[in-house]
Design an enzyme around this catalytic site. Structure first.
Site, PDB file in Angstrom:
ATOM      1  CG  ASP A  33      -2.135   1.111   1.040  1.00 61.27           C
ATOM      2  OD1 ASP A  33      -2.419   1.265  -0.213  1.00 61.27           O
ATOM      3  OD2 ASP A  33      -2.743   1.010   1.904  1.00 61.27           O
ATOM      4  CB  VAL A  34       3.989   2.143  -1.932  1.00 62.48           C
ATOM      5  CG1 VAL A  34       4.765   3.442  -1.791  1.00 62.48           C
ATOM      6  CG2 VAL A  34       4.775   1.050  -1.090  1.00 62.48           C
TER       7      VAL A  34
END
Length: 219
Positions: free
Chosen positions: A133-134
């Site tokens: 979840d960058v």
């Protein structure tokens, strides 16, 4: 939860809500009078949070407490109940906010930030975890101009034997193909690299690649 855990939590006073929908609050420790962030996670991997706590890595908020609550009815990703995390309060702006305020960032600043993000992610990858979840919302630039990666609860252990993710976790706009079942492997290091590329494009142009793809300058 042990007696020591209960004692540690008894020293914490809630000050204000940060994100009530996700059980994130601002708290104050009675012992040192410092402010912290308290999170109650139902999706997590305890081993990763313990690793971040032990290593005190500068690219992530420092964790002071990492306590599993077996009394909670909600099940976490690793089959446990709930993880209570007390971590450093980071004063600064999200990368999303900086992009919104400026339209886009300079090339030098974009490269500086993305290199710091990459260094932080390498610590996860060396521990054989992938973030998944960058995104700019999860990157904070502190008032001291440091880069911090926050909200790693969607991270998972890299499984080289699996060819699919068991859950669709993360943010669709930054998904790599394998996160939605279009690849031949489950999420791994390349998944985060894919998202990093999208984040860099947003810093340079203010847009997603599909709307405005940045190009490198020729020398």
């Amino acid at each position: 939860m042990t007696i020591q855990d209960e004692l540690a939590l008894s020293m914490i006073d809630t000050v204000d809500d940060i994100d009530s929908d996700h059980n994130v609050v601002l708290v104050k420790n009675k012992l040192d009078n410092q402010y912290y962030v308290k999170k109650e996670l139902t999706t997590y991997n305890k081993r990763l949070y313990e690793y971040i706590k032990e290593t005190k890595n500068k690219y992530f908020p420092i964790i002071s407490e990492c306590i599993e609550d077996s009394e909670n009815l909600d099940s976490g990703e690793d089959g446990k109940k709930k993880l209570i995390v007390i971590e450093e309060y980071i004063s600064g702006k999200t990368l999303t906010k900086l992009i919104e305020e400026n339209g886009h960032l300079t090339e030098d600043e974009s490269v500086r930030i993305i290199l710091e993000v990459a260094k932080g992610l390498k610590h996860l990858h060396d521990f054989e975890f992938v973030n998944r979840d960058v995104k700019p919302d999860n990157i904070i630039i502190t008032r001291f101009n440091e880069v911090k990666i926050v909200d790693i609860n969607t991270a998972k252990k890299i499984n080289k034997e699996s060819n699919t993710d068991t859950q669709f976790l993360g943010t669709p706009s930054y998904f790599a193909p394998e996160q939605i079942g279009l690849g031949y492997n489950s999420s791994d290091v390349r998944t985060d690299i894919y998202a990093v590329g999208i984040v860099l494009n947003r810093m340079l142009t203010g847009c997603f690649p599909k709307d405005n793809l940045t190009t490198s300058k020729s020398n």
